[in-house]
Design a protein around this motif. Structure first.
Motif, PDB file in Angstrom:
ATOM      1  N   GLN A 110       0.815  -1.219   0.000  1.00 58.59           N
ATOM      2  CA  GLN A 110       0.000   0.000   0.000  1.00 58.59           C
ATOM      3  C   GLN A 110       0.848   1.268   0.000  1.00 58.59           C
ATOM      4  OE1 GLN A 110      -2.422  -1.152   3.483  1.00 58.59           O
ATOM      5  NE2 GLN A 110      -4.136  -1.483   2.104  1.00 58.59           N
ATOM      6  N   VAL A 111       1.798   1.256  -0.943  1.00 58.98           N
ATOM      7  CA  VAL A 111       2.664   2.408  -1.194  1.00 58.98           C
ATOM      8  C   VAL A 111       2.653   2.625  -2.699  1.00 58.98           C
ATOM      9  CG1 VAL A 111       5.045   3.270  -1.067  1.00 58.98           C
ATOM     10  CG2 VAL A 111       4.118   1.927   0.815  1.00 58.98           C
ATOM     11  N   SER A 112       2.894   3.846  -3.161  1.00 60.51           N
ATOM     12  CA  SER A 112       2.922   4.101  -4.588  1.00 60.51           C
ATOM     13  C   SER A 112       4.040   3.309  -5.252  1.00 60.51           C
ATOM     14  CB  SER A 112       3.121   5.593  -4.865  1.00 60.51           C
ATOM     15  OG  SER A 112       4.428   5.998  -4.500  1.00 60.51           O
ATOM     16  N   GLU A 113       3.925   3.095  -6.559  1.00 58.85           N
ATOM     17  CA  GLU A 113       4.959   2.351  -7.271  1.00 58.85           C
ATOM     18  C   GLU A 113       6.305   3.065  -7.174  1.00 58.85           C
ATOM     19  OE1 GLU A 113       5.922   0.614 -11.747  1.00 58.85           O
ATOM     20  OE2 GLU A 113       3.862   1.159 -11.203  1.00 58.85           O
ATOM     21  N   ALA A 114       6.277   4.388  -7.282  1.00 56.33           N
ATOM     22  CA  ALA A 114       7.521   5.149  -7.137  1.00 56.33           C
ATOM     23  C   ALA A 114       8.085   4.987  -5.728  1.00 56.33           C
ATOM     24  CB  ALA A 114       7.275   6.629  -7.432  1.00 56.33           C
ATOM     25  N   GLY A 115       7.191   4.950  -4.755  1.00 58.72           N
ATOM     26  CA  GLY A 115       7.632   4.743  -3.381  1.00 58.72           C
ATOM     27  C   GLY A 115       8.271   3.389  -3.171  1.00 58.72           C
ATOM     28  N   VAL A 116       7.711   2.367  -3.826  1.00 57.77           N
ATOM     29  CA  VAL A 116       8.278   1.023  -3.719  1.00 57.77           C
ATOM     30  C   VAL A 116       9.674   0.985  -4.317  1.00 57.77           C
ATOM     31  CG1 VAL A 116       8.080  -1.356  -4.559  1.00 57.77           C
ATOM     32  CG2 VAL A 116       6.086  -0.194  -3.610  1.00 57.77           C
ATOM     33  N   ARG A 117       9.843   1.629  -5.469  1.00 57.41           N
ATOM     34  CA  ARG A 117      11.173   1.670  -6.088  1.00 57.41           C
ATOM     35  C   ARG A 117      12.190   2.324  -5.149  1.00 57.41           C
ATOM     36  NH1 ARG A 117      11.380   0.497 -11.539  1.00 57.41           N
ATOM     37  NH2 ARG A 117       9.343   0.210 -12.536  1.00 57.41           N
ATOM     38  N   GLN A 118      11.771   3.349  -4.441  1.00 49.53           N
ATOM     39  CA  GLN A 118      12.662   4.000  -3.488  1.00 49.53           C
ATOM     40  C   GLN A 118      12.986   3.080  -2.315  1.00 49.53           C
ATOM     41  OE1 GLN A 118      10.660   7.642  -2.460  1.00 49.53           O
ATOM     42  NE2 GLN A 118      11.591   8.794  -4.142  1.00 49.53           N
ATOM     43  N   LEU A 119      11.971   2.356  -1.833  1.00 48.60           N
ATOM     44  CA  LEU A 119      12.179   1.429  -0.724  1.00 48.60           C
ATOM     45  C   LEU A 119      13.207   0.355  -1.096  1.00 48.60           C
ATOM     46  CD1 LEU A 119       8.514   0.822   0.537  1.00 48.60           C
ATOM     47  CD2 LEU A 119      10.310   2.080   1.730  1.00 48.60           C
ATOM     48  N   VAL A 120      13.044  -0.237  -2.268  1.00 51.88           N
ATOM     49  CA  VAL A 120      13.946  -1.294  -2.714  1.00 51.88           C
ATOM     50  C   VAL A 120      15.347  -0.740  -2.941  1.00 51.88           C
ATOM     51  CG1 VAL A 120      14.421  -2.979  -4.534  1.00 51.88           C
ATOM     52  CG2 VAL A 120      12.080  -2.670  -3.706  1.00 51.88           C
ATOM     53  N   SER A 121      15.430   0.436  -3.549  1.00 50.96           N
ATOM     54  CA  SER A 121      16.730   1.054  -3.808  1.00 50.96           C
ATOM     55  C   SER A 121      17.464   1.350  -2.507  1.00 50.96           C
ATOM     56  CB  SER A 121      16.553   2.342  -4.610  1.00 50.96           C
ATOM     57  OG  SER A 121      17.780   2.998  -4.813  1.00 50.96           O
ATOM     58  N   ARG A 122      16.744   1.903  -1.527  1.00 50.43           N
ATOM     59  CA  ARG A 122      17.363   2.200  -0.233  1.00 50.43           C
ATOM     60  C   ARG A 122      17.843   0.928   0.447  1.00 50.43           C
ATOM     61  NH1 ARG A 122      13.188   5.983   1.020  1.00 50.43           N
ATOM     62  NH2 ARG A 122      12.274   4.460   2.441  1.00 50.43           N
ATOM     63  N   ALA A 123      17.034  -0.122   0.371  1.00 39.38           N
ATOM     64  CA  ALA A 123      17.407  -1.388   0.998  1.00 39.38           C
ATOM     65  C   ALA A 123      18.658  -1.962   0.341  1.00 39.38           C
ATOM     66  CB  ALA A 123      16.249  -2.386   0.892  1.00 39.38           C
ATOM     67  N   ARG A 124      18.710  -1.931  -0.982  1.00 39.24           N
ATOM     68  CA  ARG A 124      19.894  -2.444  -1.690  1.00 39.24           C
ATOM     69  C   ARG A 124      21.143  -1.682  -1.293  1.00 39.24           C
ATOM     70  NH1 ARG A 124      17.041  -2.547  -7.629  1.00 39.24           N
ATOM     71  NH2 ARG A 124      16.174  -4.686  -7.567  1.00 39.24           N
ATOM     72  N   LYS A 125      21.040  -0.363  -1.239  1.00 40.05           N
ATOM     73  CA  LYS A 125      22.206   0.459  -0.895  1.00 40.05           C
ATOM     74  C   LYS A 125      22.651   0.195   0.532  1.00 40.05           C
ATOM     75  CE  LYS A 125      21.148   4.229  -4.115  1.00 40.05           C
ATOM     76  NZ  LYS A 125      20.696   5.630  -4.233  1.00 40.05           N
ATOM     77  N   HIS A 126      21.682   0.037   1.426  1.00 45.13           N
ATOM     78  CA  HIS A 126      22.031  -0.208   2.824  1.00 45.13           C
ATOM     79  C   HIS A 126      22.759  -1.535   2.969  1.00 45.13           C
ATOM     80  CE1 HIS A 126      21.684  -0.054   7.193  1.00 45.13           C
ATOM     81  NE2 HIS A 126      21.330  -1.334   7.147  1.00 45.13           N
ATOM     82  N   LEU A 127      22.229  -2.580   2.334  1.00 45.61           N
ATOM     83  CA  LEU A 127      22.857  -3.892   2.436  1.00 45.61           C
ATOM     84  C   LEU A 127      24.235  -3.897   1.778  1.00 45.61           C
ATOM     85  CD1 LEU A 127      19.832  -6.288   1.774  1.00 45.61           C
ATOM     86  CD2 LEU A 127      20.747  -5.498   3.947  1.00 45.61           C
ATOM     87  N   ALA A 128      24.347  -3.212   0.641  1.00 51.78           N
ATOM     88  CA  ALA A 128      25.638  -3.168  -0.057  1.00 51.78           C
ATOM     89  C   ALA A 128      26.695  -2.462   0.781  1.00 51.78           C
ATOM     90  CB  ALA A 128      25.479  -2.470  -1.405  1.00 51.78           C
ATOM     91  N   SER A 129      26.283  -1.434   1.522  1.00 53.04           N
ATOM     92  CA  SER A 129      27.249  -0.687   2.332  1.00 53.04           C
ATOM     93  C   SER A 129      27.690  -1.467   3.567  1.00 53.04           C
ATOM     94  CB  SER A 129      26.648   0.646   2.774  1.00 53.04           C
ATOM     95  OG  SER A 129      25.583   0.446   3.695  1.00 53.04           O
ATOM     96  N   GLU A 130      26.870  -2.437   3.981  1.00 49.41           N
ATOM     97  CA  GLU A 130      27.157  -3.190   5.204  1.00 49.41           C
ATOM     98  C   GLU A 130      27.805  -4.541   4.933  1.00 49.41           C
ATOM     99  OE1 GLU A 130      26.646  -2.376   8.362  1.00 49.41           O
ATOM    100  OE2 GLU A 130      25.719  -0.431   8.039  1.00 49.41           O
ATOM    101  N   ARG A 131      27.828  -4.954   3.676  1.00 50.19           N
ATOM    102  CA  ARG A 131      28.269  -6.314   3.374  1.00 50.19           C
ATOM    103  C   ARG A 131      29.355  -6.319   2.304  1.00 50.19           C
ATOM    104  NH1 ARG A 131      25.147 -11.115   0.244  1.00 50.19           N
ATOM    105  NH2 ARG A 131      26.097 -12.897   1.290  1.00 50.19           N
ATOM    106  N   ARG A 132      30.404  -7.090   2.537  1.00 49.25           N
ATOM    107  CA  ARG A 132      31.433  -7.274   1.526  1.00 49.25           C
ATOM    108  C   ARG A 132      30.972  -8.308   0.512  1.00 49.25           C
ATOM    109  NH1 ARG A 132      35.886  -7.786   6.275  1.00 49.25           N
ATOM    110  NH2 ARG A 132      36.328  -5.569   6.538  1.00 49.25           N
ATOM    111  N   ALA A 133      31.620  -8.301  -0.649  1.00 43.88           N
ATOM    112  CA  ALA A 133      31.273  -9.270  -1.687  1.00 43.88           C
ATOM    113  C   ALA A 133      31.562 -10.679  -1.188  1.00 43.88           C
ATOM    114  CB  ALA A 133      32.072  -8.984  -2.956  1.00 43.88           C
ATOM    115  N   PRO A 134      30.572 -11.566  -1.241  1.00 45.55           N
ATOM    116  CA  PRO A 134      30.781 -12.928  -0.745  1.00 45.55           C
ATOM    117  C   PRO A 134      31.661 -13.741  -1.690  1.00 45.55           C
ATOM    118  CG  PRO A 134      28.604 -12.734  -1.738  1.00 45.55           C
ATOM    119  CD  PRO A 134      29.200 -11.355  -1.747  1.00 45.55           C
TER     120      PRO A 134
END
Length: 302
Positions: A154-178
């Motif tokens: 129940q979020v706009s499509e643009a909002g969902v894209r932002q949510l996913v993008s933020r999550a990806r960036k957060h995980l990438a910043s916290e995790r080294r390449a496996p």
């Protein structure tokens, strides 16, 4: 956020049999969503059972796409459940780790991809908001279109894209390449051998400089109640209890959450699950699951 809608199911055993067949067909996906959201096999099972009860009571004649409907109900219930779970985890004794699940039979655990399943990733997902986590799980693990995710959370499509993008960036910043699965298993085997022998030099050679060791005993068994950080501290910590901890221990190779792990048994009973997160720097994380209440899923499979 939850909307269960009308509850006026058609009568008759044939209709209920059909409802059960539909539910059984999508149940692996529902469990996969719930587990990735909650990080708990027990809580995921309870949630999926709740979805089944709601599906039984629902006016199913109004549902044009049962799979989409059931995934929506599961995700929304998981968002609500995660909000409550986080309050409980604030008072958890010692480090909280996700409950490991055996993935030898189902390496992707109901997903089209094996994403958002590893224990280290699930631990990182705890830092996301429930809605952000839901959007990431649905997109990365189940490849849901952004438009459908928008309807579910129940979020706009643009909002969902932002949510996913933020999550990806957060995980990438916290995790080294496996590293590869083969290298992860190799270093796990080397770690068990060195830890068991109390081999300080051997441990220092395979641990990353900033390695963190987490032990989840849940207050039920003896385990470090704070993370142990740094190669020197972790290596010396492991050597200090090597001559006591490993007495009578049998080690069995297995796969949990899509990665190599070791089942530790004493007197035939599984008392710990051990796995490691590995990068090019060596072992970044050592994860000890020792809480008896969170060993049920792997013990039953073993």
């Amino acid at each position: 956020m939850e909307d269960t809608g009308p509850t006026n199911p058609p009568d008759g055993p044939e209709d209920l049999d059909q409802a059960a067949a539909v539910f059984a067909g999508v149940r692996p996906r529902l469990y996969g969503i719930a587990y990735r959201m909650l990080g708990s096999a027990v809580e995921a099972e309870d949630l999926v059972q709740d979805v089944w009860l709601r599906w039984q009571a629902y006016d199913r004649a109004t549902v044009t796409d049962p799979a989409a409907f059931l995934a929506t109900v599961t995700t929304r219930l998981a968002i609500n459940a995660l909000q409550s779970a986080r309050a409980r985890r604030e008072t958890y004794v010692g480090p909280w780790l996700p409950e490991p699940v055996d993935t030898t039979a189902d390496p992707h655990l109901g997903a089209e991809r094996g994403e958002a399943l590893g224990l280290a990733i699930l631990l990182l997902l705890e830092r996301l908001s429930p809605t952000e986590r839901a959007a990431y799980v649905l997109r990365e693990a189940f490849d849901y279109p952004y438009r459908r995710i928008a309807d579910i959370v129940q979020v706009s499509e643009a909002g969902v894209r932002q949510l996913v993008s933020r999550a990806r960036k957060h995980l990438a910043s916290e995790r080294r390449a496996p590293v590869t699965a083969a290298n992860q298993r190799r270093l796990l085997t080397a770690f068990v051998a060195a830890a068991r022998a109390g081999d300080l030099t051997g441990l220092e050679e395979i641990l990353a400089a900033d390695v963190i060791s987490y032990s989840d005993g849940g207050g039920a068994v003896r385990a470090s109640r704070i993370p142990v950080v740094g190669v020197d501290h972790v290596a010396k910590y492991l050597r200090a209890f090597a001559d006591r901890f490993w007495i009578g221990v049998e080690v069995e190779d297995t796969t949990v959450n899509g990665q190599a792990a070791a089942l530790l048994r004493r007197d035939g009973e599984v008392f710990a699950v051990l796995t490691v997160e590995v990068s090019e720097q060596g072992i970044d994380q050592v994860l000890w699951m020792m809480n008896p209440a969170k060993l049920t899923a792997v013990s039953a499979a073993a």
